[in-house]
Design a protein around this motif. Structure first.
Motif, short mmCIF file in Angstrom:
data_model
loop_
_atom_site.label_atom_id
_atom_site.label_comp_id
_atom_site.label_asym_id
_atom_site.label_seq_id
_atom_site.Cartn_x
_atom_site.Cartn_y
_atom_site.Cartn_z
N ALA A 206 0.84 -1.21 0.00
CA ALA A 206 0.00 0.00 0.00
C ALA A 206 0.87 1.26 0.00
CB ALA A 206 -0.93 -0.01 1.22
N ILE A 207 1.96 1.23 0.76
CA ILE A 207 2.87 2.38 0.81
C ILE A 207 3.53 2.60 -0.55
CG2 ILE A 207 5.01 3.25 1.83
CD1 ILE A 207 4.19 1.67 4.39
N LEU A 208 4.00 1.54 -1.18
CA LEU A 208 4.66 1.66 -2.47
C LEU A 208 3.70 2.20 -3.53
CD1 LEU A 208 6.77 -1.64 -2.50
CD2 LEU A 208 7.57 0.70 -2.09
N LEU A 209 2.46 1.75 -3.50
CA LEU A 209 1.47 2.27 -4.45
C LEU A 209 1.18 3.75 -4.19
CD1 LEU A 209 -0.98 -0.77 -4.57
CD2 LEU A 209 0.45 0.07 -6.45
N GLY A 210 1.14 4.14 -2.92
CA GLY A 210 0.97 5.56 -2.60
C GLY A 210 2.12 6.39 -3.13
N CYS A 211 3.36 5.87 -3.00
CA CYS A 211 4.52 6.57 -3.52
C CYS A 211 4.47 6.64 -5.05
CB CYS A 211 5.80 5.87 -3.07
SG CYS A 211 6.10 5.98 -1.29
N LEU A 212 3.97 5.60 -5.68
CA LEU A 212 3.82 5.61 -7.14
C LEU A 212 2.85 6.70 -7.56
CD1 LEU A 212 4.38 4.40 -9.91
CD2 LEU A 212 2.58 2.70 -9.47
N PHE A 213 1.75 6.88 -6.82
CA PHE A 213 0.81 7.95 -7.13
C PHE A 213 1.50 9.30 -7.05
CE2 PHE A 213 -2.00 11.30 -5.67
CZ PHE A 213 -3.04 11.25 -6.58
N LEU B 155 0.84 12.65 1.13
CA LEU B 155 2.13 12.51 1.81
C LEU B 155 1.94 12.27 3.31
CD1 LEU B 155 4.14 15.33 -0.01
CD2 LEU B 155 4.38 12.87 -0.30
N VAL B 156 0.98 12.98 3.91
CA VAL B 156 0.68 12.72 5.32
C VAL B 156 0.17 11.29 5.50
CG1 VAL B 156 -0.86 13.33 7.24
CG2 VAL B 156 0.23 15.13 5.89
N GLY B 157 -0.68 10.85 4.58
CA GLY B 157 -1.20 9.50 4.65
C GLY B 157 -0.11 8.46 4.51
N ILE B 158 0.87 8.71 3.64
CA ILE B 158 1.98 7.76 3.49
C ILE B 158 2.79 7.67 4.78
CG2 ILE B 158 4.18 7.40 2.30
CD1 ILE B 158 2.87 8.45 -0.24
N TYR C 173 -8.37 7.41 7.43
CA TYR C 173 -7.79 8.61 6.81
C TYR C 173 -7.35 8.32 5.38
CZ TYR C 173 -4.85 12.67 6.04
OH TYR C 173 -4.31 13.83 5.51
N TRP C 174 -6.70 7.17 5.16
CA TRP C 174 -6.19 6.84 3.82
C TRP C 174 -7.34 6.63 2.83
CZ3 TRP C 174 -2.04 7.86 1.44
CH2 TRP C 174 -1.64 7.16 0.30
N HIS C 175 -8.41 5.98 3.27
CA HIS C 175 -9.55 5.79 2.39
C HIS C 175 -10.19 7.14 2.05
CE1 HIS C 175 -8.79 1.72 3.23
NE2 HIS C 175 -9.55 1.58 4.31
N PHE C 176 -10.21 8.04 3.02
CA PHE C 176 -10.75 9.38 2.75
C PHE C 176 -9.93 10.09 1.68
CE2 PHE C 176 -9.66 13.83 3.84
CZ PHE C 176 -10.83 14.44 3.40
N VAL C 177 -8.61 10.01 1.78
CA VAL C 177 -7.75 10.64 0.77
C VAL C 177 -8.06 10.10 -0.62
CG1 VAL C 177 -5.35 10.84 0.00
CG2 VAL C 177 -5.90 11.17 2.41
#
Length: 866
Positions: free
Chosen positions: A766-773, A809-812, A841-845
């Protein structure tokens, strides 16, 4: 180890986190009572002053600090009144007057009116609700420190002659860089954003406190009206404060980064400022009124010797007033050239709001009429409040008529109305409330004789000072002028207003001196000196650090009057209740049923709220000084402090079972269900807190998207002007972010099955996908042919996507912390509340991005195709 043995160990581990709460009595002066006092009593001296999280101390600090700001704002008002006492006066220069005028409004509206009511709520809510503290004690302390630092921040430029100077409404283009090149407006803009953080944090705390920290039996039809009022305005703050915080931040960007939100030369829209400002500022009128109305509704019956007439109607009118208040912001913009249909709609809505207000007025009058009034000082303030409420309300309804509003809009008639509704309706309940709850604050009574002298001076001075402003307005005196020529017919009314203002100032000083002297030398107060009905009066005056030795069970709205109001029936249990003595503990209830849900471990005193507030203020100071290094350093310190705040205190393997009690209080034989201990239950308090934060963040993005579509609807240029966002790249980034949310959800679900290692790797994905975004977003920014300062569309596009990227970024960072805590063994199938909180929080983002993708990518593509 066998599977059976493994299951047994897990069951034992779970049992260690559940406990059957004792039920019984704690006699005053017993060893248990002394131990309870030691547990809850914080340090003394300067360390205790900074680190305390006691809601009573924080509440008193709010009241005292707000009162100091009231005195400062009063001095500013008196200087202005000296300038206006006679025609052609030269005491102040135009710029000095503009700064005094602006800071007077900012001080009275933002630094006094709401904070003083927050002080009452902070002090009284746990006592009224039967709890030992607020839901988030450290968040409560943070709210105060940020408020204090915001006030200091706003006043830091005053000695240098660079204070805000465009009026508290700060209209553009007057406040734009073209007409105000000094730091004045930057101070105001950043200070208001900082103050908005304090207000939002406090609102979250109030909402969750009501949901989670009520006494058993405290149903919604038994809540004090002040709780209804503060709860209503807390929800309003979650929805309204983002509008003004966004408006000020966009203005700061216009002035410092070169964006064009309000720049007419670049197709910006000054009316966008008015929409965002009044979407906040009109509900804010009720934010500073409804809790004050609650003070009167709860305290007036004490001196009328009967319960409040039409309690349910008053409670519902409180909610209805705020709901309608959100719908009438445009009546502040009747003179801006909006469509006739909008004028008719908002004019009618402005008249409609009188109905719930009238319900409350008739209830107060009926309570006095049908009771046996006792003419003490608090009663005099509360009764006079009703008169101020009617005068201010009637003058407001007059301006709901569009033709009359066009005539009165920029005159002193509106200034008079504003002072009656923002000052009169606030000050009189506050002064009465301070006198009424003074025994709870200090253990002493205020001097009654001096109190009556102060009341009459305040009452006469207030009406002598502000009622003639109606006359000045009807005679055509405009607002915001620093002087006027002779022969305009305004001389007499202005002189009377000045005399009344000084008389009001004298009355406020007499009240303050009475309070200071009485706090040290006043008559010692018994527990219930007024023979009041509320739960807070069942405690000693002042209350002990732990509030309630046993957590009560409530059976009525008036626990202290039950014997006289009903001869038979169930009685509230005030001396026998839940015994929670193993550390700082309180009882959490189910948000809707009110049944016991969890034994909450309350935090000890801490340094983190003070330092987080300080570093946050220094971050804004760095922005004001345009120092990137200072800003980044202070921001990093804020982040580190916040991470230290959230870090679990001990790992799962280090947790100890509850310690046996050292002594044995008198216990009942009744058996209670075992409750989880700590941040647990169906939903933890933190989950509700983040949900409230999500509401206010959703409002922020809603106002951003409103600004986008409003600007699009007003422009005559092509939209987007060039380089339309590529829907293919947007769709790919959307898919990546949604997939990241799915893996975060799978990680939480896997952890519930005690599968720690798979949960960790799912979170890493999940973190890696967030960084990809983030990488895709940065690449898209780089490929655009325009920047944030190119034109209005560029300003909107980069700001909206930039705000969202900051949340990503806060979510990551949150996901990284969760993965770290999983690896360190902080979570298992039972203890995983932070996983649900971080996941929320992450789902909200992710959901917010769907709205942004639709607005910025799909809508322009669809419009171009048609």
């Amino acid at each position: 180890m066998s599977a059976t043995s493994d299951r047994s160990m897990k069951q034992m581990d779970r049992v260690a986190f559940r406990r059957e709460p004792d039920f019984g009595r704690v006699p005053q002066g017993s060893e248990d009572e002394k131990r309870l006092r030691e547990i809850w009593e914080g340090e003394s001296g300067w360390r205790g002053f900074i680190t305390t999280v006691d809601h009573k101390k924080i509440g008193l600090r709010y009241i005292v600090t707000a009162f100091v700001f009231l005195l400062i704002g009063g001095v500013e008002a008196l200087l202005m009144r000296l300038q206006l006492a006679r025609p052609n006066e030269t005491l102040l220069t135009p710029d000095q007057y503009a700064q005094l005028f602006t800071m007077h409004g900012v001080t009275m509206i933002f630094l006094y009116a709401l904070p003083v009511l927050s002080g009452f709520a902070n002090f009284l809510w746990p006592l009224m609700l039967g709890s030992r503290d607020m839901a988030f004690p450290r968040l409560n302390a943070l709210s105060y420190w940020v408020f204090l630092f915001a006030g200091v921040f706003l006043y830091c430029s005053f000695p240098f002659g660079q204070a805000p100077n465009a009026g508290w409404f700060n209209y553009v283009p007057l406040s734009s860089l073209e007409y105000s090149r000094g730091p004045n407006i930057d101070v105001y803009s950043l200070g208001m954003v900082l103050l908005g953080i304090s207000t939002t944090v406090g609102a979250v705390n109030f909402v969750v406190t009501l949901f989670r920290m009520r006494a058993v039996g405290m149903s919604v039809d038994r809540l004090p009206i002040i709780v209804w009022g503060t709860l209503t305005v807390s929800f309003a703050n979650l929805l309204a404060v983002p509008a003004v915080s966004l408006a000020f931040f966009l203005l700061w960007m216009d002035r410092n980064i070169g964006t064009h939100f309000f720049d007419v030369a670049a197709d910006g829209r000054p009316l966008l400022w008015q929409h965002l400002f009044w979407m906040f500022a009109h509900p804010w009128v009720y934010v500073v009124v409804l809790p004050a109305m609650g003070i009167v509704s709860d305290a007036l019956p004490t001196f009328s010797r009967r319960p409040l007439v039409a309690y349910a109607a008053v409670a519902m009118s409180t909610v209805a007033t705020m709901i309608i208040g959100f719908e009438v912001w445009i009546h502040h913009m009747f003179a801006t050239g909006i469509a006739p249909l909008a004028l008719a709609f908002f004019g009618a809505a402005s008249v409609l709001i009188t109905i719930p207000s009238a319900v409350a007025v008739f209830a107060w009058i009926a309570t006095i009429w049908m009771g046996r009034p006792v003419f003490t000082v608090p009663f005099l303030y509360f009764a006079s409040f009703v008169l101020m409420f009617v005068i201010g309300g009637v003058s407001g309804v007059m301006t709901a008529a569009v033709p009359l509003d066009w005539q009165l809009n920029e005159t002193y008639f509106v200034v008079a109305h504003l002072h009656y509704v923002l000052l009169g309706i606030n000050v009189f309940p506050v002064f009465g409330g301070i006198t009424y709850w003074f025994p709870k604050f200090t253990g002493r009574l205020m001097n009654e004789t001096i109190g009556k002298i102060a009341f009459w001076i305040v009452f006469v001075g207030f009406n002598l000072g502000f009622f003639p402003m109606h006359i000045s307005g009807l005679l055509g005196m405009p607002r915001r002028i620093y002087t006027y020529p002779d022969g305009m017919g305004w001389d007499t009314s202005n002189l009377i207003t000045t005399i009344g203002s000084f008389l009001l100032g004298i009355g406020v000083l007499v009240f303050a001196v009475n309070a200071l002297v009485s706090a040290r030398r006043g008559k010692i107060a018994p527990s219930n000196p007024w023979d009041a009905p509320g739960l807070e009066w069942s405690l000693p005056s002042p209350p002990p650090p732990y509030n309630f030795a046993v957590l009560p069970i409530v059976e009525s709205r008036h626990p202290m009057w039950e014997d006289r109001l009903q001869r038979s029936g169930r009685r509230s249990s005030l001396e026998e209740g839940y015994l929670l003595h193993q550390g700082r503990e309180s009882l959490g209830v189910h948000p809707f049923t009110g049944k016991p849900d969890v034994i909450l471990k309350m935090p000890d005193d801490a340094w983190s709220p003070f330092f987080l507030g300080l570093f946050t203020a220094l971050t804004f100071l760095g922005m004001l000084l345009r120092s990137p290094s200072m800003t980044l350093a202070a921001f990093a310190a804020s982040g580190a402090t916040l991470i230290a705040w959230m870090w679990p205190r001990r790992s799962l393997a280090q947790r100890e079972p509850p310690k046996p009690e050292q002594t044995t209080p008198a216990r009942s034989a009744k058996k209670r269900d075992a409750l989880p201990v700590g941040s647990a239950g169906e939903h933890s308090g933190g989950w509700w807190g983040v949900l409230a934060l999500v509401v206010t963040e959703a409002s922020l993005f809603g106002y951003l998207i409103f600004a986008y579509f409003y600007s699009q609807s007003q422009t005559q240029l092509a939209w987007p002007p060039e380089g339309m966002p590529k829907i293919g790249i947007g769709a790919m980034s959307t898919a990546v972010l949604i997939l990241s949310s799915v893996f975060a959800w799978l990680s939480e679900r896997t952890l519930r099955k005690s599968r720690t290692r798979p949960a960790f790797w799912l979170m890493v994905i999940a973190i890696l996908l967030g960084c990809l975004f983030v990488g895709i977003q940065m690449k898209e920014w780089h490929d655009h042919a325009y920047g944030v300062s190119a034109h209005l569309y560029g300003s909107l596009y980069y700001t909206i996507t930039g705000f969202h990227l900051a949340h990503v970024l806060v979510g990551i960072v949150i996901l990284v912390l969760l993965a770290t805590w999983i690896a360190l063994g902080y979570f298992d199938a039972e203890r995983n509340a932070p996983m649900r909180i971080g996941g929320l929080y992450w789902h909200f983002v992710d959901v917010v991005w769907l709205f942004i993708f639709t607005s910025l990518y799909v809508t322009p593509f669809w419009l171009r195709g048609h």
